[in-house]
Design a protein around this motif. Structure first.
Motif, PDB file in Angstrom:
ATOM      1  N   PRO A 219       0.837  -1.196   0.000  1.00 16.42           N
ATOM      2  CA  PRO A 219       0.000   0.000   0.000  1.00 16.42           C
ATOM      3  C   PRO A 219       0.876   1.252   0.000  1.00 16.42           C
ATOM      4  CG  PRO A 219      -0.843  -1.603   1.561  1.00 16.42           C
ATOM      5  CD  PRO A 219       0.475  -2.134   1.107  1.00 16.42           C
ATOM      6  N   GLY A 220       0.650   2.126  -0.943  1.00 11.77           N
ATOM      7  CA  GLY A 220       1.471   3.317  -1.066  1.00 11.77           C
ATOM      8  C   GLY A 220       2.696   3.126  -1.937  1.00 11.77           C
ATOM      9  N   ASP A 221       3.043   1.891  -2.231  1.00 14.14           N
ATOM     10  CA  ASP A 221       4.205   1.585  -3.074  1.00 14.14           C
ATOM     11  C   ASP A 221       3.848   0.500  -4.081  1.00 14.14           C
ATOM     12  OD1 ASP A 221       6.448   3.210  -2.693  1.00 14.14           O
ATOM     13  OD2 ASP A 221       6.881   2.270  -0.770  1.00 14.14           O
ATOM     14  N   PRO A 222       3.080   0.837  -5.113  1.00 11.78           N
ATOM     15  CA  PRO A 222       2.733  -0.164  -6.119  1.00 11.78           C
ATOM     16  C   PRO A 222       3.950  -0.549  -6.955  1.00 11.78           C
ATOM     17  CG  PRO A 222       2.098   2.012  -6.883  1.00 11.78           C
ATOM     18  CD  PRO A 222       2.569   2.183  -5.461  1.00 11.78           C
ATOM     19  N   SER A 223       3.915  -1.731  -7.530  1.00 20.62           N
ATOM     20  CA  SER A 223       4.898  -2.113  -8.532  1.00 20.62           C
ATOM     21  C   SER A 223       4.358  -1.727  -9.903  1.00 20.62           C
ATOM     22  CB  SER A 223       5.153  -3.621  -8.499  1.00 20.62           C
ATOM     23  OG  SER A 223       5.740  -4.021  -7.280  1.00 20.62           O
ATOM     24  N   VAL A 224       5.258  -1.546 -10.859  1.00 21.28           N
ATOM     25  CA  VAL A 224       4.820  -1.247 -12.220  1.00 21.28           C
ATOM     26  C   VAL A 224       5.612  -2.111 -13.201  1.00 21.28           C
ATOM     27  CG1 VAL A 224       6.458   0.651 -12.585  1.00 21.28           C
ATOM     28  CG2 VAL A 224       4.322   0.594 -13.897  1.00 21.28           C
ATOM     29  N   ILE A 225       4.920  -2.620 -14.216  1.00 18.84           N
ATOM     30  CA  ILE A 225       5.545  -3.371 -15.300  1.00 18.84           C
ATOM     31  C   ILE A 225       5.363  -2.550 -16.563  1.00 18.84           C
ATOM     32  CG2 ILE A 225       5.693  -5.577 -16.495  1.00 18.84           C
ATOM     33  CD1 ILE A 225       4.258  -6.872 -14.140  1.00 18.84           C
ATOM     34  N   LEU A 226       6.477  -2.247 -17.237  1.00 20.78           N
ATOM     35  CA  LEU A 226       6.448  -1.327 -18.366  1.00 20.78           C
ATOM     36  C   LEU A 226       6.668  -2.067 -19.685  1.00 20.78           C
ATOM     37  CD1 LEU A 226       8.587   1.616 -16.906  1.00 20.78           C
ATOM     38  CD2 LEU A 226       6.098   1.348 -16.896  1.00 20.78           C
ATOM     39  N   PHE A 227       5.948  -1.609 -20.708  1.00 25.82           N
ATOM     40  CA  PHE A 227       5.994  -2.234 -22.029  1.00 25.82           C
ATOM     41  C   PHE A 227       6.078  -1.153 -23.100  1.00 25.82           C
ATOM     42  CE2 PHE A 227       3.455  -4.744 -19.113  1.00 25.82           C
ATOM     43  CZ  PHE A 227       3.941  -6.037 -19.276  1.00 25.82           C
ATOM     44  N   PRO A 228       6.750  -1.441 -24.220  1.00 25.57           N
ATOM     45  CA  PRO A 228       6.811  -0.439 -25.286  1.00 25.57           C
ATOM     46  C   PRO A 228       5.511  -0.303 -26.072  1.00 25.57           C
ATOM     47  CG  PRO A 228       8.041  -2.406 -25.913  1.00 25.57           C
ATOM     48  CD  PRO A 228       7.629  -2.590 -24.487  1.00 25.57           C
ATOM     49  N   LEU A 285      -4.082   5.928  -9.686  1.00 26.84           N
ATOM     50  CA  LEU A 285      -2.938   5.786  -8.787  1.00 26.84           C
ATOM     51  C   LEU A 285      -3.353   5.820  -7.325  1.00 26.84           C
ATOM     52  CD1 LEU A 285      -0.196   7.939 -10.547  1.00 26.84           C
ATOM     53  CD2 LEU A 285       0.028   5.547  -9.861  1.00 26.84           C
ATOM     54  N   THR A 286      -4.424   6.543  -7.024  1.00 29.85           N
ATOM     55  CA  THR A 286      -4.832   6.652  -5.621  1.00 29.85           C
ATOM     56  C   THR A 286      -5.317   5.321  -5.060  1.00 29.85           C
ATOM     57  OG1 THR A 286      -7.036   7.392  -6.308  1.00 29.85           O
ATOM     58  CG2 THR A 286      -5.402   9.093  -5.843  1.00 29.85           C
ATOM     59  N   ASP A 287      -5.776   4.401  -5.920  1.00 30.94           N
ATOM     60  CA  ASP A 287      -6.201   3.087  -5.440  1.00 30.94           C
ATOM     61  C   ASP A 287      -5.054   2.351  -4.754  1.00 30.94           C
ATOM     62  OD1 ASP A 287      -8.715   3.538  -6.441  1.00 30.94           O
ATOM     63  OD2 ASP A 287      -8.453   2.302  -8.234  1.00 30.94           O
ATOM     64  N   SER A 288      -3.839   2.595  -5.197  1.00 36.29           N
ATOM     65  CA  SER A 288      -2.686   1.889  -4.630  1.00 36.29           C
ATOM     66  C   SER A 288      -2.275   2.431  -3.267  1.00 36.29           C
ATOM     67  CB  SER A 288      -1.499   1.970  -5.594  1.00 36.29           C
ATOM     68  OG  SER A 288      -1.061   3.309  -5.744  1.00 36.29           O
ATOM     69  N   ASP A 289      -2.905   3.497  -2.807  1.00 36.30           N
ATOM     70  CA  ASP A 289      -2.591   4.015  -1.472  1.00 36.30           C
ATOM     71  C   ASP A 289      -3.090   3.082  -0.382  1.00 36.30           C
ATOM     72  OD1 ASP A 289      -1.460   6.238  -2.605  1.00 36.30           O
ATOM     73  OD2 ASP A 289      -3.216   7.522  -2.337  1.00 36.30           O
ATOM     74  N   TYR A 290      -4.051   2.228  -0.714  1.00 32.60           N
ATOM     75  CA  TYR A 290      -4.711   1.433   0.325  1.00 32.60           C
ATOM     76  C   TYR A 290      -4.522  -0.073   0.168  1.00 32.60           C
ATOM     77  CZ  TYR A 290      -6.942   5.998   0.256  1.00 32.60           C
ATOM     78  OH  TYR A 290      -7.148   7.352   0.230  1.00 32.60           O
ATOM     79  N   LYS A 291      -3.994  -0.499  -0.968  1.00 28.45           N
ATOM     80  CA  LYS A 291      -3.824  -1.936  -1.182  1.00 28.45           C
ATOM     81  C   LYS A 291      -2.700  -2.174  -2.181  1.00 28.45           C
ATOM     82  CE  LYS A 291      -7.517  -1.754  -4.657  1.00 28.45           C
ATOM     83  NZ  LYS A 291      -8.872  -2.220  -5.039  1.00 28.45           N
ATOM     84  N   PRO A 292      -2.068  -3.354  -2.125  1.00 28.61           N
ATOM     85  CA  PRO A 292      -1.000  -3.649  -3.090  1.00 28.61           C
ATOM     86  C   PRO A 292      -1.571  -3.798  -4.504  1.00 28.61           C
ATOM     87  CG  PRO A 292      -0.930  -5.133  -1.184  1.00 28.61           C
ATOM     88  CD  PRO A 292      -2.249  -4.428  -1.127  1.00 28.61           C
ATOM     89  N   ILE A 293      -0.962  -3.139  -5.460  1.00 33.00           N
ATOM     90  CA  ILE A 293      -1.407  -3.188  -6.848  1.00 33.00           C
ATOM     91  C   ILE A 293      -0.179  -3.283  -7.756  1.00 33.00           C
ATOM     92  CG2 ILE A 293      -2.406  -1.802  -8.738  1.00 33.00           C
ATOM     93  CD1 ILE A 293      -4.482  -0.769  -6.847  1.00 33.00           C
TER      94      ILE A 293
END
Length: 394
Positions: A219-228, A285-293
């Motif tokens: 929560p507050g630190d989501p991971s991101v996977i990036l693609f071209p 982005l605000t959804d990730s403040d409360y749960k892992p995303i």
């Protein structure tokens, strides 16, 4: 999402820059600085200070992507202002054609000359921020064009706050002409190792990246996977669904010249999988403040954002970062795009591939900054990795 920094946490050099800009009399000012120097933060604090000093003025903050405008709108500064500021993309700004006393334009390097001219004409005072090294859109704007058009006073930020020393080395190896080495290393708690991971198959790569990304999301630190490309996003999502034994996701369809991710995001929500496509007005982005995303984004849509843990898969030697026709028109765009992707990380960066060789842009990764490993031969999943060995670099 951990992005906003209060004024009292800014560095003395950032505070000095703010004071210097407030006291200038020119109608335009350019905040320069490479990735990780806090240009957007300084621009936002400047917006607040100028609006306080000019309480009856009209104020607008504009930038290129919907994701970044949403992030700016969610900051404490904007939320407490009670609609004092207009936050929008530059296309919306130009479409409305409304004049403002103060305009704050982020990511200026991706605005074309004609659009920048129109923005100038709709601005009483124009404050811009941007870095030519991070230009990723096909336009004819050059640094000299900005100077000739706006005649701005220039303030350059030269402290690196977000990127760790090893991340700087990796970014520099991808885009050697970048100005990262000119910065001063200002962080005291930087700790990271960059991993270049090889898998024996695409399915193995996707499963590992997904497991690692969700294990590191907080929560507050989501991971991101990036693609071209968007096709890469769907291919990865399809593999993850098979790995999790979930229903096949719907392929996003084109709607008004963009892909519609409404059903795609709803599918994973209904399947109870914390995976969200973020960009072009989809996801929050605000959804990730409360749960892992775990967010899926394109290199383009991630511009201006940063995340603790960034994953960049599918970088085989035959991976197409930029279509050949576009690369002919814009040489070096593949380097700049990958540069932007790797500099989205403020701590953990994982690059992966499943072919016999990795992409040629990774051929000069510095050995003292990157750990190369085989997927299946490492125990990184669940975040069990020693990241506390970062050496001083600057």
């Amino acid at each position: 999402m951990r992005w906003w920094v209060d004024f009292n946490v800014l560095s003395e050099k950032q505070k000095w820059a703010l004071s210097n800009i407030r006291n200038q009399f020119q109608s335009s000012h350019w905040i320069q600085g490479f990735a990780g120097t806090g240009k957007s933060l300084v621009l936002l604090h400047l917006m607040e200070q100028m609006s306080i000093a000019n309480p009856n003025s009209t104020v607008c903050f504009i930038t290129y992507t919907n994701a970044l405008t949403a992030l700016v709108a969610s900051t404490p500064l904007v939320e407490k202002a009670k609609n004092r500021f207009v936050i929008q993309t530059h296309t919306k700004f130009l479409g409305d054609r409304k004049k403002f006393d103060f305009v704050f334009l982020d990511e200026v390097q991706d605005i074309g000359v004609d659009d920048l001219t129109k923005i100038k004409n709709l601005s009483g005072k124009l404050y811009i921020a941007g870095d030519p090294d991070q230009k990723i859109y096909d336009n004819d704007l050059k640094a000299n064009d900005i100077i000739n058009l706006l005649n701005p006073q220039i303030s350059e930020l030269n402290e690196v706050f977000r990127l760790t020393p090893r991340l700087c080395k990796v970014a520099q190896s991808i885009l050697p002409e970048a100005r990262l080495v000119a910065g001063l290393y200002a962080r005291t708690n930087a700790n990271a190792t960059i991993h270049l991971m090889h898998a024996n198959s695409v399915d193995t790569e996707c499963a590992w990246v997904w497991k690692e990304a969700i294990a590191r999301a907080r929560p507050g630190d989501p991971s991101v996977i990036l693609f071209p490309h968007h096709d890469n996003i769907y291919d990865f999502a399809y593999c993850v669904s098979r790995f999790l034994a979930k229903l096949t996701p719907p392929r996003p369809r084109m709607l008004r010249n963009r892909r519609d991710y409404t059903l795609f995001n709803a599918h994973f929500k209904n399947q109870d999988v914390p995976l969200v496509y973020l960009g072009s007005g989809f996801g929050s982005l605000t959804d990730s403040d409360y749960k892992p995303i775990v967010y899926f984004m394109t290199y383009h849509s991630a511009k201006g954002l940063d995340f603790k843990s960034v994953f960049i898969p599918f970088l085989n030697d035959d991976a197409v970062i930029v279509r050949p026709a576009n690369l002919l028109k814009n040489p070096g765009l593949d380097r700049r795009l990958l540069f932007v992707a790797v500099t989205r990380s403020r701590e953990n960066l994982f690059i992966s591939y499943s072919g016999s060789k990795c992409h040629y842009l990774l051929s000069n990764l510095p050995n003292d900054a990157v750990v190369k490993a085989e997927i299946g031969g490492t125990n990184l999943v669940s975040g069990n990795v020693d990241d506390n060995d970062e050496e001083e670099f600057f």
